[in-house]
Scaffold this active site. Structure first.
Site, PDB file in Angstrom:
ATOM      1  CD  GLU A  92      31.756  36.248  34.699  1.00 14.08           C
ATOM      2  OE1 GLU A  92      31.711  36.870  33.846  1.00 14.08           O
ATOM      3  OE2 GLU A  92      31.775  36.635  35.951  1.00 14.08           O
ATOM      4  NE  ARG A  97      35.748  30.104  46.359  1.00 14.69           N
ATOM      5  CZ  ARG A  97      36.789  29.738  46.805  1.00 14.69           C
ATOM      6  NH1 ARG A  97      37.682  30.105  45.918  1.00 14.69           N
ATOM      7  NH2 ARG A  97      36.940  29.183  47.894  1.00 14.69           N
ATOM      8  CB  CYS A 222      35.824  37.100  34.950  1.00 13.65           C
ATOM      9  SG  CYS A 222      35.051  37.606  36.429  1.00 13.65           S
ATOM     10  CE  LYS A 225      40.648  35.725  40.096  1.00 18.96           C
ATOM     11  NZ  LYS A 225      39.757  35.692  41.268  1.00 18.96           N
TER      12      LYS A 225
END
Length: 499
Positions: A92, A97, A222, A225
């Site tokens: 993820e 990115r 994840c 985030k």
């Protein structure tokens, strides 16, 4: 790029299935070296996989990034990473990115296109465009110059539920022994719970899950985030200097296999009725966006794909508990793929082709994958490109998604005077990554972003910083050993000539 007519009765389920199919088609087309294997001892590797799909008016789907991975960097290795080693290569996070890398490549290609064309073609890219100056804003060139095309919606597809709060019910159900792992003294002191510790405590920020005996990390789960991205947007710190925070700069939805969706967990982790709920009133009252740059709390939808479809498409998932007799381990190889800019960069004129920006990073090139030109392709092991060690990081081994490579690419777009990034001139002139972060924070856009993130972290607790990898400059990308060899060769030649 996949184009299809809307089918009769097409809704969320149909859209989710189309998104899943286009991501899997791209992963399937990757070389075998980027995929899990069956080891000699009979152990079968599995891996989480993600993809970022851009949807235009729900008619046209474009897969722009595909990633896989399930590892992260221990805290003890941060200081020696010097911007070259990825901190977190869960699928993820790599996907987020990779999306920023793809977007930066689109911008670079658009700028090149503008410089090459004698007459400007209006909106030559279907994804990104230059902004019109708002009459309600001052004209001091402080606003990001680009924006995502308003017709776009961005979706993240995941083969497994993101680790952390959104998947705690699934984690509990999968345990042979439901007793929570104990918290170690170091974790207790850091006020950061283990990835699987204390099942009774929900709605909290957790670190990445790992074996109980694994080195500790402060990398957040994840789930956490993604929750923060509901406020900070998909755009990274640097990209927010170039691209405006519009509503579609946030995720429209996360797509998962139906068995991976815990409605209770997803609502608690990301929804208005969960831990993020207090942010609704805070942003409505202007408390998190006092600078007026468009930041706010933008909850995404959670869509699901029928398990029959996923089982047909995915051979590398984690075996179910009933298959416990089978030996299995998460693979240590991560794949990174992004699409080439639609304008193709300066090497291919007006139509697709090899992305020269990926070539600048030493990336291997691939032919078309499921109809998409490749912009970047890498195989990552231990946070570095395959063949390089995180314990001895060197510039040529750094992923294009690493801090150092991404910062270097951003500086190239901002230009020597920061003209493409509004008030980002100080960002360009920063000598270290630490100075870059400080300079970005001092811009008007950076202040707005930080203010919004501080609001988010009031409900995302305990948010423990993962500091320790910012005291370096872009000289880390230079092969110092190579320079030394070159100096030695010059000296040797001079000695020979003088003798």
């Amino acid at each position: 790029m996949e184009q299809r007519q809307k089918q009769r009765g097409d809704g969320d389920d149909a859209l989710a299935e189309r998104i899943a199919r286009v991501v899997h088609a791209h992963f399937d087309a990757l070389p075998t070296r980027s995929k899990p294997i069956l080891r000699d001892d009979g152990t079968r590797e599995w891996i989480p996989m993600c993809g970022v799909v851009v949807v235009r008016a729900e008619e046209e789907l474009t897969c722009v990034a595909v990633t896989s991975g399930a590892k992260c960097l221990p805290t003890t290795q941060l200081a020696s990473s010097t911007g070259l080693v990825l901190h977190d290569w869960h699928a993820e996070i790599l996907a987020l990115r990779a999306f920023n890398y793809w977007l930066l490549s689109e911008i670079r290609a658009l700028i090149d296109h503008e410089h090459q064309q004698s007459s400007s073609t209006p909106n030559p890219s279907p994804f990104i465009r230059r902004r019109q100056q708002s009459p309600n804003k001052n004209t001091n060139n402080n606003e990001p110059p680009f924006e995502l095309h308003p017709s776009l919606k961005i979706y993240l597809y995941c083969t497994t539920a993101p680790c952390g709060d959104a998947s705690m019910e699934l984690t509990m159900a999968a345990q042979d022994d439901p007793t929570p792992w104990e918290i170690t003294p170091s974790e207790e002191e850091a006020d950061l719970l283990s990835g699987r510790a204390n099942f009774s405590q929900l709605g909290i920020v957790r670190r990445k899950p790992a074996r109980a005996d694994a080195p500790s990390t402060k990398s957040k789960s994840c789930s956490d985030k993604l929750a923060l991205r509901q406020v900070s947007s998909l755009l990274s710190r640097g990209m927010s200097l170039l691209v405006a925070i519009t509503e579609n700069a946030y995720l429209a939805g996360v797509v998962m296999p139906r068995e991976e969706v815990s409605e209770t967990g997803c609502v608690r982790a990301w929804g208005v009725e969960g831990r993020m709920g207090p942010l609704v009133s805070r942003f409505q009252e202007g408390g998190g966006d006092e600078y007026g740059y468009g930041y706010g709390y933008h909850p995404f939808r959670v869509l699901s794909v029928d398990m029959e479809v996923v089982e047909e498409l995915w051979a590398f998932g984690k075996p179910k508990s009933k298959e416990a007799g089978m030996k299995c381990k998460p693979g240590n190889i991560s794949a990174v793929w992004t699409a080439a800019p639609v304008l193709g960069g300066s090497n291919s004129g007006s139509g697709g082709g090899v992305d020269r920006y990926a070539a600048e990073n030493g990336a291997k090139q691939l032919p078309k994958l499921s109809g998409s030109w490749t912009g970047l392709y890498e195989t990552i092991i231990g946070g570095m490109k395959q063949g390089y060690k995180a314990s001895v990081p060197v510039g040529k081994g750094a992923s294009a998604l690493s801090r150092a490579k991404m910062w270097g690419a951003l500086r190239g777009v901002l230009g020597g005077d920061g003209s493409e990034g509004g008030d980002g001139g100080q960002v360009v002139r920063a000598a270290s990554y630490q100075e870059f972060k400080k300079a970005a924070l001092e811009t008007s856009v950076g202040k707005a972003r930080e203010c919004a993130m501080l609001e988010a972290k009031k409900v995302l607790v305990p948010w423990v910083p993962n500091d320790g990898d910012d005291e370096w400059g872009l000289e880390v990308l230079v092969d110092q050993k190579g320079k030394k060899r070159k100096r030695d060769d010059i000296k040797k030649n001079k000695d020979v000539q003088s003798s």
